[in-house]
Design a protein around this motif. Structure first.
Motif, PDB file in Angstrom:
ATOM      1  N   UNK A 179      43.498  25.894  33.707  1.00 53.71           N
ATOM      2  CA  UNK A 179      43.604  24.356  33.642  1.00 53.71           C
ATOM      3  C   UNK A 179      44.948  23.981  33.171  1.00 53.71           C
ATOM      4  N   UNK A 180      44.952  24.413  31.680  1.00 52.22           N
ATOM      5  CA  UNK A 180      46.063  23.872  30.879  1.00 52.22           C
ATOM      6  C   UNK A 180      47.471  24.156  31.357  1.00 52.22           C
ATOM      7  N   UNK A 181      47.557  25.405  32.322  1.00 51.99           N
ATOM      8  CA  UNK A 181      48.624  25.921  32.754  1.00 51.99           C
ATOM      9  C   UNK A 181      49.343  24.979  34.149  1.00 51.99           C
ATOM     10  N   UNK A 182      48.337  24.555  34.899  1.00 51.97           N
ATOM     11  CA  UNK A 182      48.678  23.927  35.927  1.00 51.97           C
ATOM     12  C   UNK A 182      49.363  22.322  35.527  1.00 51.97           C
ATOM     13  N   UNK A 183      50.684  22.138  36.287  1.00 51.08           N
ATOM     14  CA  UNK A 183      51.528  21.109  36.190  1.00 51.08           C
ATOM     15  C   UNK A 183      50.748  19.781  36.233  1.00 51.08           C
ATOM     16  N   UNK A 184      49.878  19.662  37.167  1.00 51.37           N
ATOM     17  CA  UNK A 184      49.464  18.660  37.576  1.00 51.37           C
ATOM     18  C   UNK A 184      48.092  18.750  38.303  1.00 51.37           C
ATOM     19  N   UNK A 185      47.065  17.943  37.934  1.00 53.98           N
ATOM     20  CA  UNK A 185      45.646  18.444  38.686  1.00 53.98           C
ATOM     21  C   UNK A 185      44.960  16.966  38.948  1.00 53.98           C
ATOM     22  N   UNK A 186      44.159  17.128  40.243  1.00 55.45           N
ATOM     23  CA  UNK A 186      43.723  16.019  40.883  1.00 55.45           C
ATOM     24  C   UNK A 186      42.035  16.027  40.569  1.00 55.45           C
ATOM     25  N   UNK A 187      41.787  14.877  39.838  1.00 55.87           N
ATOM     26  CA  UNK A 187      40.103  14.690  39.902  1.00 55.87           C
ATOM     27  C   UNK A 187      39.564  14.243  41.226  1.00 55.87           C
ATOM     28  N   UNK A 188      40.420  13.854  42.000  1.00 58.04           N
ATOM     29  CA  UNK A 188      40.051  13.134  43.411  1.00 58.04           C
ATOM     30  C   UNK A 188      40.758  14.144  44.182  1.00 58.04           C
ATOM     31  N   UNK A 189      39.898  15.243  44.711  1.00 60.20           N
ATOM     32  CA  UNK A 189      40.530  16.307  45.419  1.00 60.20           C
ATOM     33  C   UNK A 189      40.955  15.763  46.963  1.00 60.20           C
ATOM     34  N   UNK A 190      40.636  14.394  47.179  1.00 56.12           N
ATOM     35  CA  UNK A 190      41.280  13.936  48.392  1.00 56.12           C
ATOM     36  C   UNK A 190      42.811  13.552  48.249  1.00 56.12           C
ATOM     37  N   UNK A 191      43.096  13.447  47.139  1.00 56.33           N
ATOM     38  CA  UNK A 191      44.400  12.977  46.631  1.00 56.33           C
ATOM     39  C   UNK A 191      44.729  11.741  47.184  1.00 56.33           C
ATOM     40  N   UNK A 192      43.772  11.012  47.604  1.00 56.83           N
ATOM     41  CA  UNK A 192      43.738   9.679  48.046  1.00 56.83           C
ATOM     42  C   UNK A 192      44.261   9.515  49.544  1.00 56.83           C
ATOM     43  N   UNK A 193      44.100  10.776  50.195  1.00 55.60           N
ATOM     44  CA  UNK A 193      44.729  11.013  51.866  1.00 55.60           C
ATOM     45  C   UNK A 193      43.141  10.447  52.495  1.00 55.60           C
ATOM     46  N   UNK A 194      43.476  10.335  53.813  1.00 52.79           N
ATOM     47  CA  UNK A 194      42.538  10.164  54.696  1.00 52.79           C
ATOM     48  C   UNK A 194      41.620  11.441  55.180  1.00 52.79           C
ATOM     49  N   UNK A 195      42.240  12.419  55.160  1.00 49.27           N
ATOM     50  CA  UNK A 195      41.617  13.868  55.537  1.00 49.27           C
ATOM     51  C   UNK A 195      42.063  14.795  54.489  1.00 49.27           C
ATOM     52  N   UNK A 196      41.230  15.798  54.555  1.00 49.37           N
ATOM     53  CA  UNK A 196      41.455  17.019  53.686  1.00 49.37           C
ATOM     54  C   UNK A 196      42.707  17.886  54.009  1.00 49.37           C
ATOM     55  N   UNK A 197      43.117  17.713  55.291  1.00 53.80           N
ATOM     56  CA  UNK A 197      44.267  18.637  55.695  1.00 53.80           C
ATOM     57  C   UNK A 197      45.484  17.894  55.194  1.00 53.80           C
ATOM     58  N   UNK A 209      48.508  19.043  52.504  1.00 54.44           N
ATOM     59  CA  UNK A 209      49.780  18.864  52.691  1.00 54.44           C
ATOM     60  C   UNK A 209      50.342  18.241  51.334  1.00 54.44           C
ATOM     61  N   UNK A 210      49.663  17.170  50.763  1.00 55.72           N
ATOM     62  CA  UNK A 210      50.100  16.543  49.618  1.00 55.72           C
ATOM     63  C   UNK A 210      50.104  17.518  48.310  1.00 55.72           C
ATOM     64  N   UNK A 211      49.598  18.280  48.266  1.00 59.68           N
ATOM     65  CA  UNK A 211      49.483  19.421  47.126  1.00 59.68           C
ATOM     66  C   UNK A 211      50.781  20.156  47.410  1.00 59.68           C
ATOM     67  N   UNK A 212      51.221  20.520  48.517  1.00 57.64           N
ATOM     68  CA  UNK A 212      52.406  21.266  48.694  1.00 57.64           C
ATOM     69  C   UNK A 212      53.638  20.251  48.333  1.00 57.64           C
ATOM     70  N   UNK A 237      45.355  18.088  63.718  1.00 58.20           N
ATOM     71  CA  UNK A 237      46.428  16.992  63.140  1.00 58.20           C
ATOM     72  C   UNK A 237      46.627  15.976  64.185  1.00 58.20           C
ATOM     73  N   UNK A 238      46.509  16.433  65.475  1.00 62.25           N
ATOM     74  CA  UNK A 238      46.384  15.395  66.692  1.00 62.25           C
ATOM     75  C   UNK A 238      45.256  14.368  66.580  1.00 62.25           C
ATOM     76  N   UNK A 239      44.131  15.139  66.434  1.00 61.37           N
ATOM     77  CA  UNK A 239      42.805  14.506  66.278  1.00 61.37           C
ATOM     78  C   UNK A 239      42.643  13.537  65.480  1.00 61.37           C
TER      79      UNK A 239
END
Lengths: 334, 334
Positions: free
Chosen positions: A34-52, A56-59, B315-317
């Motif tokens: 954990x301490x080696x990661x530059x940034x982590x997200x407690x909310x794994x949706x990263x505030x986005x509408x979908x997991x996909x 993408x936000x992780x990249x 992504x379409x859906x």
């Protein structure tokens, strides 16, 4: 570039890592790295509408952080090699398109980070790119939806199953720097007929054994010549099989070996069964943990051997086996 | 290798095509380029149990025929760059794994042949590979099942829709030969917000315009300097948009331009609506038709500009747009 063997390369002007970054989700933050990661997200949706979109936000985050560490902007990248596990690699497309960097999508399942890093290094050494980036990601929730069952179903996981990491790693390659890409090996597809999608480690271990044995043979080296040989991601089951397969060829790498899927989580405490997996697992372990240890002088000479299971739910449903592949990258800290 | 611009490359020791082959299905055999295909299959199942396995077989056949034309065996290939449209690129995996060539999976949707060919040429020029192959495929039936509707449903197609080619193309790259890879350009992802999956031409045209305009600018050339500029696969709708977008930048390529999606079929007679598409379309047109014309001295200097729509059904859906990408390969017959 010197061709050492078939698919086996040694860089004559070894490209270097100018920047690197790893990001992860909540479980990754709570793990041993954990301490080696530059940034982590407690909310794994990263505030986005979908997991996909979250994946993408992780990249996107990993690229931004790696560029920042390199002191570069996206305009300094001539090429980006990106990949992920999603159908048609959409987390790569939507993750990096905002940076407007010439884009080459890569697919090697969970081996993609090694593949992307080798190609980025080849592009830089050849002069095709001044700087190039390699980035890959995975997300537990997008992978479960696509490869297995809806999260809401609450399916039981078998003891051999691995946990797809919610993570991404990015490495920026250029010409000068302390950690260098010395060479590597492009793996062949190896298929021993494993068909159990809840046991990817077993499907990938033969490819890892083949690529590692070939790399050692082609370069005339042995495991003891390296400070570490890191596979990703064989997990507990695949690692045991790797030792067995290599022992049959007289290669014993236990003393210097570890597996990214076993490093990212605490298997006992974190309920990840056989270990971590996913394109983001080995990428985050490499870009967060291993490269940091190289920068700090704890590791001088390593092999990063990412493994992938080249299957789809469709090939599974049609009764096909799960072929594996493993690409090797040789890194040194000078 | 000389870096001409961002993502824009010129080979200083231009690699050459040692062999090439194109295969297709029944509709492709009946089209205007039928005689240029090296092998066609009246039964588009190719005797396999599933459409996905049939598509894999197309890749296998294309590689075998390209190697035969080059007078080489699979053991002479150091690397293979392969890609397709299926989830997790399974037709590449299952198509080429039997050859046991070090494997690098590529994903650029229908632009993949240009991407794979550029990387194969880079690998050969740099010395990473003595010979490398590029192969891509698509199959109408596997694509319909995955991207659209079950064949049995008999859905109506819109006039802007394109027909996924049942085809594959393979090129074997080495150092000496008549047709040379001079350079090319890796495209950026371009997204103008098109969301209609039945109009891929419109989604890809902006990327084609961007890549072609950048390539001409970076190299200081104009359309008249080439015997042909071949996009793949914009179809009728995308081609009209390409002309419009380039005209806004003062570039007029109508006189030398054609589109692989318009060349493969007779649109009036063959009911393919806006034209052909799929990773196999531009690959088969290049490896069957264009390279043959270059070998015969009919074309001396061409740009092959394959385009891809970087979307997935997911992504379409989820309401995402369809970003496009276009990679350029410059080929000459000496």
């Amino acid at each position: 570039m010197r061709r050492v063997g078939r698919g086996c390369l040694a860089f004559e002007r070894p490209p270097a890592l100018l920047g690197r970054a790893a990001v992860g989700g909540k479980r990754e933050a709570q793990g041993p790295l954990g301490a080696d990661l530059d940034k982590t997200f407690g909310d794994t949706s990263l505030g986005m509408d979908t997991w996909e979109q979250a994946e993408a936000q992780l990249q996107k985050e990993a690229v931004a952080l790696a560029l920042a560490r390199a002191g570069l902007g996206p305009e300094d990248l001539d090429l980006i090699f990106a990949g992920d596990l999603l159908n048609q690699c959409i987390s790569s497309t939507f993750g990096v398109m905002g940076y407007q960097v010439p884009f080459l999508g890569q697919y090697g399942a969970c081996s993609t980070m090694a593949q992307a890093l080798l190609l980025a290094a080849l592009a830089v050494e050849s002069g095709a790119a001044r700087q190039a980036a390699a980035v890959t990601s995975s997300h537990f929730c997008s992978a479960e939806r696509q490869f297995r069952l809806p999260l809401e179903y609450g399916g039981q996981r078998s003891p051999t199953a691995q946990w797809t990491a919610t993570a991404a790693g990015c490495a920026v390659v250029g010409l000068s720097g302390r950690v260098k890409v010395r060479g590597g090996l492009v793996g062949k597809i190896v298929d021993l007929g494993v068909k159990d999608p809840a046991n990817m480690g077993a499907a990938m271990a033969p490819a890892a054994a083949d690529s590692i044995a070939r790399y050692l043979r082609d370069t005339g080296t042995s495991p003891g010549d390296y400070d570490g040989i890191f596979t990703g991601d064989l997990g507990a089951v695949g690692t045991a099989l790797l030792y067995q397969l290599l022992a049959e060829e007289g290669v014993h790498l236990q003393r210097v070996h570890d597996d990214c899927g076993l490093l990212l989580y605490d298997r006992q405490r974190q309920d990840v069964h056989a270990g971590g997996s996913g394109c983001g697992c080995s990428a985050a372990v490499l870009c967060g943990h291993l490269l940091k240890r190289m920068e700090q002088g704890e590791l001088g000479d390593i092999l990063f051997c990412a493994t992938g299971a080249l299957m789809s739910p469709t090939s599974q449903q049609q009764g096909q086996s799960i072929p594996g592949v493993c690409h090797v990258v040789h890194l040194t800290a000078g």
